[in-house]
Design a protein around this motif. Structure first.
Motif, short mmCIF file in Angstrom:
data_model
loop_
_atom_site.label_atom_id
_atom_site.label_comp_id
_atom_site.label_asym_id
_atom_site.label_seq_id
_atom_site.Cartn_x
_atom_site.Cartn_y
_atom_site.Cartn_z
N ARG A 91 0.84 -1.21 0.00
CA ARG A 91 0.00 0.00 0.00
C ARG A 91 0.87 1.26 0.00
O ARG A 91 1.92 1.29 0.65
N GLY A 92 0.40 2.26 -0.73
CA GLY A 92 1.14 3.51 -0.84
C GLY A 92 2.14 3.51 -1.97
O GLY A 92 2.79 4.53 -2.21
N ASN A 93 2.25 2.38 -2.67
CA ASN A 93 3.23 2.27 -3.76
C ASN A 93 2.55 2.22 -5.12
O ASN A 93 1.37 1.88 -5.24
N ILE A 94 3.34 2.54 -6.15
CA ILE A 94 2.85 2.51 -7.53
C ILE A 94 3.54 1.38 -8.29
O ILE A 94 4.76 1.24 -8.24
N GLY A 95 2.74 0.59 -8.98
CA GLY A 95 3.25 -0.43 -9.89
C GLY A 95 2.81 -0.09 -11.30
O GLY A 95 1.70 0.39 -11.51
N LEU A 110 2.98 12.54 -19.13
CA LEU A 110 3.07 12.52 -17.67
C LEU A 110 4.38 13.15 -17.21
O LEU A 110 5.45 12.78 -17.71
N THR A 111 4.33 14.07 -16.29
CA THR A 111 5.54 14.73 -15.78
C THR A 111 5.95 14.10 -14.44
O THR A 111 5.17 13.37 -13.81
N ALA A 112 7.16 14.43 -14.01
CA ALA A 112 7.63 13.95 -12.71
C ALA A 112 6.73 14.47 -11.59
O ALA A 112 6.46 13.76 -10.61
N GLU A 113 6.23 15.70 -11.76
CA GLU A 113 5.32 16.28 -10.75
C GLU A 113 4.01 15.50 -10.71
O GLU A 113 3.45 15.26 -9.62
N ASP A 114 3.50 15.10 -11.89
CA ASP A 114 2.28 14.28 -11.93
C ASP A 114 2.50 12.97 -11.19
O ASP A 114 1.64 12.51 -10.41
N MET A 115 3.64 12.33 -11.44
CA MET A 115 3.91 11.03 -10.83
C MET A 115 4.05 11.16 -9.32
O MET A 115 3.58 10.29 -8.57
N ASP A 116 4.69 12.24 -8.89
CA ASP A 116 4.78 12.48 -7.44
C ASP A 116 3.38 12.65 -6.84
O ASP A 116 3.12 12.22 -5.71
N ALA A 117 2.49 13.32 -7.59
CA ALA A 117 1.12 13.52 -7.11
C ALA A 117 0.38 12.18 -7.03
O ALA A 117 -0.40 11.95 -6.09
N PHE A 118 0.61 11.29 -8.00
CA PHE A 118 -0.01 9.97 -7.94
C PHE A 118 0.51 9.19 -6.73
O PHE A 118 -0.24 8.49 -6.04
N LYS A 130 12.09 7.92 -17.13
CA LYS A 130 12.29 9.24 -16.51
C LYS A 130 11.44 9.42 -15.25
O LYS A 130 11.67 10.34 -14.47
N LEU A 131 10.45 8.53 -15.07
CA LEU A 131 9.54 8.62 -13.92
C LEU A 131 9.78 7.51 -12.90
O LEU A 131 9.07 7.41 -11.91
N SER A 132 10.80 6.69 -13.15
CA SER A 132 10.95 5.44 -12.38
C SER A 132 11.25 5.66 -10.91
O SER A 132 11.00 4.76 -10.10
N SER A 133 11.77 6.82 -10.54
CA SER A 133 12.09 7.04 -9.12
C SER A 133 10.83 7.04 -8.25
O SER A 133 10.91 6.76 -7.05
N ALA A 134 9.67 7.36 -8.86
CA ALA A 134 8.41 7.39 -8.09
C ALA A 134 7.65 6.06 -8.19
O ALA A 134 6.60 5.91 -7.58
N ILE A 135 8.19 5.12 -8.98
CA ILE A 135 7.52 3.83 -9.22
C ILE A 135 8.24 2.74 -8.44
O ILE A 135 9.47 2.66 -8.48
N SER A 136 7.49 1.87 -7.76
CA SER A 136 8.10 0.82 -6.95
C SER A 136 8.34 -0.46 -7.74
O SER A 136 9.36 -1.13 -7.56
#
Length: 233
Positions: free
Chosen positions: A25-29, A143-151, A185-191
């Motif tokens: 929970r709390g993670n993005i796949g 999708l931007t890094a800011e969008d991914m952080d928001a998700f 480019k968005l992988s830092s926010a993805i688990s």
């Protein structure tokens, strides 16, 4: 076969073991594949498994109608039920549907704020508190890094596992771990990142990212092209 036994034998247990206990929970796949490979089927398989284990699941589509998504669930559930000789299929189907809600955003009306509002509405007035959120149809090229952080913030504050689908294309650059753009480019926010690709006898699944583990497991799973069910290879 009874539901509990079916859940225990589901190849998703092998997938969870490969990613050290599951997404969490709390993670993005993210499941990444070219158009038409089976991303929706894989995500519906995850959502069905959650719903059949008594966990609330919200499926959000930005590019399909509710009826279209429901057809995916109906087809995959029936294939799963018949292949496993599930006892009392009508009752199990009704229980699954009680634990699943499908929501769509027509006409590019989706925003993270609207999604958060909808989920809070479901929690407050329908007493439906999802443990799993599936989001598909989002254009990762935009999708931007800011969008991914928001998700990710959304997943954390709502305490859900968030699974997303991403379309990939041939010939795009890969990072050092084989993750294709625009996901890289968005992988830092993805688990967790799973890639699906055509194979000689089905659709092969590969694990590209497993939380912070430097060495990812080799998956021995595939999507059966006939039934769209996850199978061991």
């Amino acid at each position: 076969m009874y539901r509990k036994e079916l859940n225990e034998r589901n190849p998703l247990r092998l997938f969870e073991h490969s990613i050290h206990g599951g997404l969490g929970r709390g993670n993005i796949g993210v499941v990444a594949a070219r158009h038409g490979i089976g991303k929706t089927a894989f995500l519906v398989g995850i959502a069905l498994d959650e719903a059949m284990r008594g966990r609330k699941t919200l499926h959000v589509s930005l590019d399909k109608t509710v009826d279209h998504v429901r057809e995916f669930y109906d087809e995959i559930f029936m294939d799963l039920a018949h292949s496993a000789h599930l006892e009392d299929i009508p009752a199990e189907r009704l229980e699954m549907e009680r634990n699943r809600i499908i929501h769509t955003y027509a006409g590019k009306s989706f925003t993270i704020h609207k999604l958060r509002h909808s989920i809070n509405f479901l929690k407050e007035y329908a007493h439906f508190e999802p443990a799993c959120l599936v989001l598909e149809g989002f254009d990762f090229d935009k999708l931007t890094a800011e969008d991914m952080d928001a998700f990710r913030e959304l997943a954390q504050t709502l305490n859900v596992e968030l699974w997303m689908a991403a379309v990939t294309h041939r010939g795009v650059p890969l990072n050092d771990h084989g993750v294709p753009e625009p996901i890289a480019k968005l992988s830092s926010a993805i688990s967790v990142i799973v890639q699906m690709a055509d194979d000689n006898d089905g659709v092969r699944l590969s694990l590209l990212k497993d939380h912070d583990n430097p060495n990812v497991a080799k998956l021995t799973l595939a999507l059966d092209p006939g039934t769209m069910l996850l199978v061991k290879k």
